[in-house]
Design a protein around this motif. Sequence first.
Motif, PDB file in Angstrom:
ATOM      1  N   SER A 142       0.822  -1.214   0.000  1.00 32.02           N
ATOM      2  CA  SER A 142       0.000   0.000   0.000  1.00 32.02           C
ATOM      3  C   SER A 142       0.855   1.263   0.000  1.00 32.02           C
ATOM      4  CB  SER A 142      -0.934   0.012   1.211  1.00 32.02           C
ATOM      5  OG  SER A 142      -0.186   0.019   2.422  1.00 32.02           O
ATOM      6  N   ALA A 143       2.116   1.155   0.410  1.00 32.42           N
ATOM      7  CA  ALA A 143       3.018   2.308   0.470  1.00 32.42           C
ATOM      8  C   ALA A 143       3.942   2.379  -0.739  1.00 32.42           C
ATOM      9  CB  ALA A 143       3.861   2.251   1.748  1.00 32.42           C
ATOM     10  N   GLY A 174       4.495  -6.935  -7.029  1.00 31.94           N
ATOM     11  CA  GLY A 174       3.514  -7.732  -6.312  1.00 31.94           C
ATOM     12  C   GLY A 174       3.826  -7.908  -4.841  1.00 31.94           C
ATOM     13  N   ASP A 175       5.107  -7.738  -4.453  1.00 29.86           N
ATOM     14  CA  ASP A 175       5.442  -7.843  -3.034  1.00 29.86           C
ATOM     15  C   ASP A 175       6.130  -6.596  -2.494  1.00 29.86           C
ATOM     16  OD1 ASP A 175       7.946  -8.284  -4.199  1.00 29.86           O
ATOM     17  OD2 ASP A 175       7.817 -10.450  -3.939  1.00 29.86           O
ATOM     18  N   GLY A 176       5.967  -5.477  -3.187  1.00 27.04           N
ATOM     19  CA  GLY A 176       6.428  -4.204  -2.643  1.00 27.04           C
ATOM     20  C   GLY A 176       7.911  -3.948  -2.743  1.00 27.04           C
ATOM     21  N   ASN A 177       8.612  -4.685  -3.592  1.00 27.69           N
ATOM     22  CA  ASN A 177      10.072  -4.619  -3.691  1.00 27.69           C
ATOM     23  C   ASN A 177      10.475  -3.977  -5.021  1.00 27.69           C
ATOM     24  OD1 ASN A 177      12.629  -7.169  -4.170  1.00 27.69           O
ATOM     25  ND2 ASN A 177      12.875  -5.151  -3.299  1.00 27.69           N
ATOM     26  N   PHE A 178      11.370  -2.978  -4.981  1.00 27.16           N
ATOM     27  CA  PHE A 178      11.886  -2.448  -6.240  1.00 27.16           C
ATOM     28  C   PHE A 178      13.387  -2.187  -6.144  1.00 27.16           C
ATOM     29  CE2 PHE A 178      10.719   1.524  -4.054  1.00 27.16           C
ATOM     30  CZ  PHE A 178      11.801   2.346  -4.330  1.00 27.16           C
ATOM     31  N   HIS A 179      13.996  -2.040  -7.325  1.00 21.78           N
ATOM     32  CA  HIS A 179      15.438  -1.873  -7.457  1.00 21.78           C
ATOM     33  C   HIS A 179      15.739  -0.611  -8.255  1.00 21.78           C
ATOM     34  CE1 HIS A 179      15.808  -6.293  -6.587  1.00 21.78           C
ATOM     35  NE2 HIS A 179      14.630  -6.269  -7.173  1.00 21.78           N
ATOM     36  N   LEU A 180      16.797   0.074  -7.875  1.00 21.28           N
ATOM     37  CA  LEU A 180      17.323   1.193  -8.658  1.00 21.28           C
ATOM     38  C   LEU A 180      18.677   0.804  -9.215  1.00 21.28           C
ATOM     39  CD1 LEU A 180      16.845   4.620  -6.842  1.00 21.28           C
ATOM     40  CD2 LEU A 180      15.539   3.686  -8.756  1.00 21.28           C
ATOM     41  N   ASP A 207      16.178   5.363   3.653  1.00 16.93           N
ATOM     42  CA  ASP A 207      15.478   6.152   4.675  1.00 16.93           C
ATOM     43  C   ASP A 207      13.983   6.240   4.372  1.00 16.93           C
ATOM     44  OD1 ASP A 207      17.836   6.583   6.054  1.00 16.93           O
ATOM     45  OD2 ASP A 207      18.232   8.531   5.109  1.00 16.93           O
ATOM     46  N   ILE A 208      13.652   6.423   3.107  1.00 21.30           N
ATOM     47  CA  ILE A 208      12.241   6.497   2.714  1.00 21.30           C
ATOM     48  C   ILE A 208      11.540   5.177   3.040  1.00 21.30           C
ATOM     49  CG2 ILE A 208      10.667   6.627   0.737  1.00 21.30           C
ATOM     50  CD1 ILE A 208      12.754   8.553  -0.554  1.00 21.30           C
ATOM     51  N   LEU A 222       8.355   4.351   5.849  1.00 18.53           N
ATOM     52  CA  LEU A 222       7.065   3.816   5.420  1.00 18.53           C
ATOM     53  C   LEU A 222       6.810   2.420   5.974  1.00 18.53           C
ATOM     54  CD1 LEU A 222       7.165   5.022   1.693  1.00 18.53           C
ATOM     55  CD2 LEU A 222       5.751   5.947   3.542  1.00 18.53           C
ATOM     56  N   GLY A 223       7.594   2.036   6.980  1.00  9.70           N
ATOM     57  CA  GLY A 223       7.395   0.732   7.608  1.00  9.70           C
ATOM     58  C   GLY A 223       7.988  -0.424   6.830  1.00  9.70           C
TER      59      GLY A 223
END
Length: 462
Positions: free
Chosen positions: A352-353, A379-385, A409-410, A414-415
Amino acid sequence: MNDMTRTTNIDAALDDLRAALGDRLSTGPSILDQHAHDEAYTPPVRPDAVAFPETTEEVSRIVKICAAHDCPIVPYGFGTSLEGQVVPASGGISLDMSRMDRVLAINENDLDAVVQPGVRRTQLNDALRGTGLMFTVDPGADASMGGMASTRASGTNTVRYGTMRENVLAMVVVLATGEVIRTGSRARKSASGYDLTHLFIGAEGTLGIITELTVKLHGQPDTILSATCAFDTVDDAVNTVILAIQMGLPMARIELLDDVQMRGMNLFKPELGLQEKPHLFLEFHGSQAGVAEQVDLFQAVAEEHGASVFASSTKMEERNALWAARHEAYYAGRALKPGAKGLITDCCVPISALAECITRTKVEIESAGLLAPLVGHVGDGNFHLNILIDPADTDELERAKALAASVNDIALSLGGTVTGEHGVGLGKRKYMNAEHGAAYQFMQHLKASVDPKGILNPGKLV
């Protein structure tokens, strides 16, 4: 330990190891260089030697020798880790597990397999051909099973099938004393004792050395359909996924690629010909009728959020081409800045965040004046830069590190967590106290109790 004492200890350890392993202990410069780094942007450090064990008993013997001489040991799979996990920061022995590469058993009726740690994930799936079964954890790189367990790997299939945490039933582990223990069993559940299997999963070789794994297998679906759809904004793509998950659609893969990443994809593979807008790459598994229903429902949700150009295929060659392109996203990103290297980071937040996390990250990217294509296991809230930098430009490197810190930090605000799947290693150790608080001190006490000499992958994680 002063330098003279260290040299004396290492020399004594090498003498004993050479007597035990013969030519399977190497000090050749090219071998040392290979084991001095992984895929992270971390300064390489050569080990003093590289050992190539072939059995659990040999690993135990090596560890006992190293323990007797206070010699560090760093387990090494295939060097695909992304946070410096295999860099021998304190020197010592790099323990190359690549010769422990046998599939020991495939138990079709129980949907599990027993493997040595040097087995690659594609090697296991090759061995499963004809059984109707598959091993599902797919981090992209053709990593070793031991390395994947040690870093708690996941990947594109996680939303449906889980990470290594959910897919390892039991292990054989060599402790810092050289003692061999077995954790877990082939039973699918147990209420007996501490959950030691999951203690070692994600421990990055700091608590013990994995020499055997029992892993879950899954049945191959009757029908597999892959699809792509484009959106005007990342928010639209993420909100589509959130609603689809809330509806209970059992999608097997849901990957987000932002507009910057899509530009790189088209440069790297012009034959893709996809719009340079935020995209979702998807895959659906199930019966023919079930997959058709899932696709219709997802397409309706996507259209509500402004999706365009929804394309799908069940043809194996087209599906393979799509996921090959996704797995090559790092190289596609680098096509945006020829000659650049990538400083790669990841984070994970409650789904949700995710939209807010990405939006705030985009602001930080622009503020840093850097180019950073984004991909994610949405789908599980994980991303890469993939932060692109000129390796000779120290200012760019410092700005890239600051950007990575801002993303962490962000995520925490956001938990979330500072790493969804890359692990901690050397690169993210400095964030552990902020994320875990008093629990991090407990981790340090645990490490000290099972490895009082600090010889197992020193300097990592804790």
